[in-house]
Each structure stands twice: as C-alpha cells, then as structure tokens.
Design a protein around this motif. Structure first.
Motif, short mmCIF file in Angstrom:
data_model
loop_
_atom_site.label_atom_id
_atom_site.label_comp_id
_atom_site.label_asym_id
_atom_site.label_seq_id
_atom_site.Cartn_x
_atom_site.Cartn_y
_atom_site.Cartn_z
N GLU A 1 24.41 66.75 -14.40
CA GLU A 1 25.82 66.38 -14.36
C GLU A 1 26.01 65.12 -13.52
O GLU A 1 25.14 64.76 -12.73
N ASP B 1 26.15 73.42 -10.28
CA ASP B 1 25.88 72.81 -8.97
C ASP B 1 24.50 73.20 -8.44
O ASP B 1 24.31 73.38 -7.22
N ASP C 1 23.11 69.49 -9.82
CA ASP C 1 24.29 68.90 -9.20
C ASP C 1 24.24 67.38 -9.18
O ASP C 1 23.18 66.78 -9.06
N LYS C 2 25.42 66.78 -9.24
CA LYS C 2 25.48 65.32 -9.32
C LYS C 2 24.94 64.61 -8.08
O LYS C 2 24.57 63.45 -8.16
MG MG Z 1 30.51 70.64 -8.91
#
Ligand code: MG
Ligand code: C2E
Ligand code: MG
Ligand code: MG
Length: 285
Positions: A235, A179, A201-202
């Motif tokens: 991610e 993250d 982090d996404k």
């Molecule tokens: Mg996460």
C-alpha cells in the motif's frame, strides 16, 4: 513509586483536558447523527495486479463530511470504536460498498471489494451472519469480499471471534492483514493468523526511493508471506520506482496514489482510467 514521583505526584485537571473532553463529546454527538444525516459516504481506491495489468479490487474507505467539513478517518474511526458507533458505520460502509460496486463486481467474478473491519465489530455475535446476508442481498458472491483487519484484532481474540472469522472464510470471504509490519508480532506469528493476504504498510514502501536500495526487510516480508501461501499487497505506492521495485520482488497487488487516489462511487470510471494509464506508463518505462 509514589514517593519517588516527588512533588508533582498528583495529577491536576488541566484546562486542556477539559477542551479535549468537550471536543470528543461533540465529535461523538456529531457522529451519532452522521448516518441519519447522510454525512457518511465511501471512497474507493483500486488495487492493481501487475501480473494481470489491471484493477482487480477496490478498497472501501469511510468518509465523513460534517456540515461540509471533511473529518479524517484517523480522527473519527477511533471515536467510533470507543463509542460503539463503529458497528453502524461499518455496516453502512459495507452495504454502500456492495451496492455501489455490484455492477463492476458482477461483470467479473474475480473482482473483489475490500472493507476495513475493526476489532469491535468482530466481537459482535452476529457479525459473520450479517456480512453474509449483506453480500447475498446485494447479489455479490461472498468470495468477492475481503475484510481488512489489523494485527491488534488477534491480541485478545476470543473463541467467538476466531469462530466467526473461520465461518466467514469457509463461505469464501478472504481476510487481509492490514498495516502489516507496524504491529508487535514477529513475522513468525503470521503462520498462526487466520488470514489470506497481507498488506505491507506504506511506511515500508516509502523506504523505496531510488529503486537501487537493498531493502532486505521488504523482500523478507514478501518471501515469508509467500512461503506461507499468502498473497501480498503493497500500500502507499506513490511513484513508478516503487511500483517497479515491488513488482520485481514479486508483490501480487499494488495500491496507492500512483495508480489512483480514493474516489467516490460516482467517479469509479475515473479511478479505473487513472489506474489504467499508470499501468501503461509502467509498461512504457
Ligand atoms: Mg493504514
Ligand atoms: P488503511 O486501511 O490502511 O487505508 C490506507 C490509507 O492510506 C487511507 O487513508 C488511504 O486514503 C491512504 N492512502 C492510499 N494511498 C496512499 C498513498 O499512496 N500515500 C499515502 N500517504 N496514503 C495513501 P484514509 O482513507 O485516511 O484511512 C485511514 C485509515 O482509517 C485506514 O487505513 C483504516 O485503518 C481506517 N478506516 C477507513 N475507513 C474505515 C472503515 O470503514 N472502517 C474502519 N474500521 N476503519 C476505516
Ligand atoms: Mg485498509
Ligand atoms: Mg493499510
């Protein structure tokens, strides 16, 4: 401050608080039984190396099916952390993961398994020893293990936690900062953290929509990590545009629904197939 708070200065016990307390206590009681009842399982999501054009790692993600109802990790992991059950769950995820992935891992020493580790686990004095024993017992090399931790783990990191991470890294275990970008510390602080890789982090990846944007923050994160000798994973890759964008910016590993959703151990082949066809689709673009 009490004076200025005025009339509503005392906190009443609201009925909602009771409901919440009951729910949490019920969750905790359920979670206590989850392992003996076999309700905890693990799903695996591939990480792809765009350079190698193949899956190089799986991330283990805990699943809880309570009486047939799926409870999300965002719900049960915090409860597990507060109640101390996370140690048992974490150990179960690691041993299950090593057992289910051993055949795939043993085919190629460059393949690896990542597991999420909570700060609570790192506080246990025998954590490092246990991790190395789990790996040894499963016949998987310690260098094939990646521990994913979040920044918060380092906030109140004591000497013992730092020593445990150091001994794990000496044995070849890698540490990933999960993250990345959502925490409080500056990019500069990254230099001091005992990690080998960062996972962007996404929320940052979702900022890539058309692929034509200038997103200096993403490029900076990647460049900064690389200049510190760290590898970078993005991610939450959901589209080919995002995959192309991050590959063009030299991101080392990609992960997300675009390649494969997390899949149970019995469907690893399917996850690999999905990821392979997504890799092929990127090449054909
Ligand atoms: Mg996460
Ligand atoms: P995480 O480690 O950052 O894992 C990524 C989460 O994003 C996972 O959610 C994954 O299923 C989801 N995801 C993957 N690809 C995509 C995508 O393309 N788009 C979107 N929107 N989401 C994607 P999940 O499985 O619900 O897990 C949530 C969090 O719970 C994890 O975040 C991790 O912090 C925690 N967690 C899960 N399993 C464990 C565990 O065994 N131990 C500990 N301590 N934490 C765990
Ligand atoms: Mg993770
Ligand atoms: Mg993450």
């Amino acid at each position: 401050a009490a004076k200025t708070a005025g009339k509503n200065r005392y906190c009443r016990f609201h009925p909602d608080m009771m409901t919440e307390l009951v729910q949490r206590t019920d969750m905790e009681a359920g979670l206590q039984l989850a392992i003996p009842l076999g309700e905890i399982s693990v799903d695996y999501q591939p990480l792809v190396s765009p350079r190698m054009g193949q899956v190089v790692q799986f991330e283990a993600l805990a699943r809880w099916d309570r009486d047939g109802e799926r409870i999300q990790p965002s719900v049960f992991i915090p409860i597990a952390e507060r109640s101390g059950l996370i140690s048992e769950i974490g150990a179960a995820v690691m041993t299950l993961g090593l057992a289910q992935l051993a055949p795939w891992l043993n085919e190629d020493p460059s393949r690896s398994l990542a597991v999420n580790v909570s700060g609570v686990q790192l506080q246990e004095p025998d954590f490092a020893g246990n991790v190395l024993r789990f790996a040894e017992a499963s016949g998987v090399g310690a260098y094939q293990l990646v521990l994913e931790v979040t920044e918060s783990v380092f906030f109140d990191a004591d000497h013992s936690l730092i020593k445990q991470l150091a001994s794990l890294r000496e044995a070849g275990v890698r540490v990933a900062l999960d993250d990345f970008g959502t925490g409080y510390s500056s990019l500069g602080r990254l230099q001091e953290l005992p990690v080998d890789t960062v996972k962007i982090d996404k929320t940052f990846v979702s900022m890539v929509r058309t692929g034509t944007e200038r997103l200096p923050i993403l490029s900076s994160m990647i460049n900064m990590a690389h200049s510190l000798g760290l590898t970078v994973t993005a991610e939450g890759i959901e589209t080919a545009v995002q995959a192309d964008f991050l590959t063009a910016r030299d991101c080392d590993f990609l992960q997300g629904y675009f390649f494969s959703h997390p899949e149970p151990g019995a469907r690893l082949k399917r996850a690999l197939k999905r990821a392979d066809s997504a890799i092929q689709a990127l090449k054909d673009r």
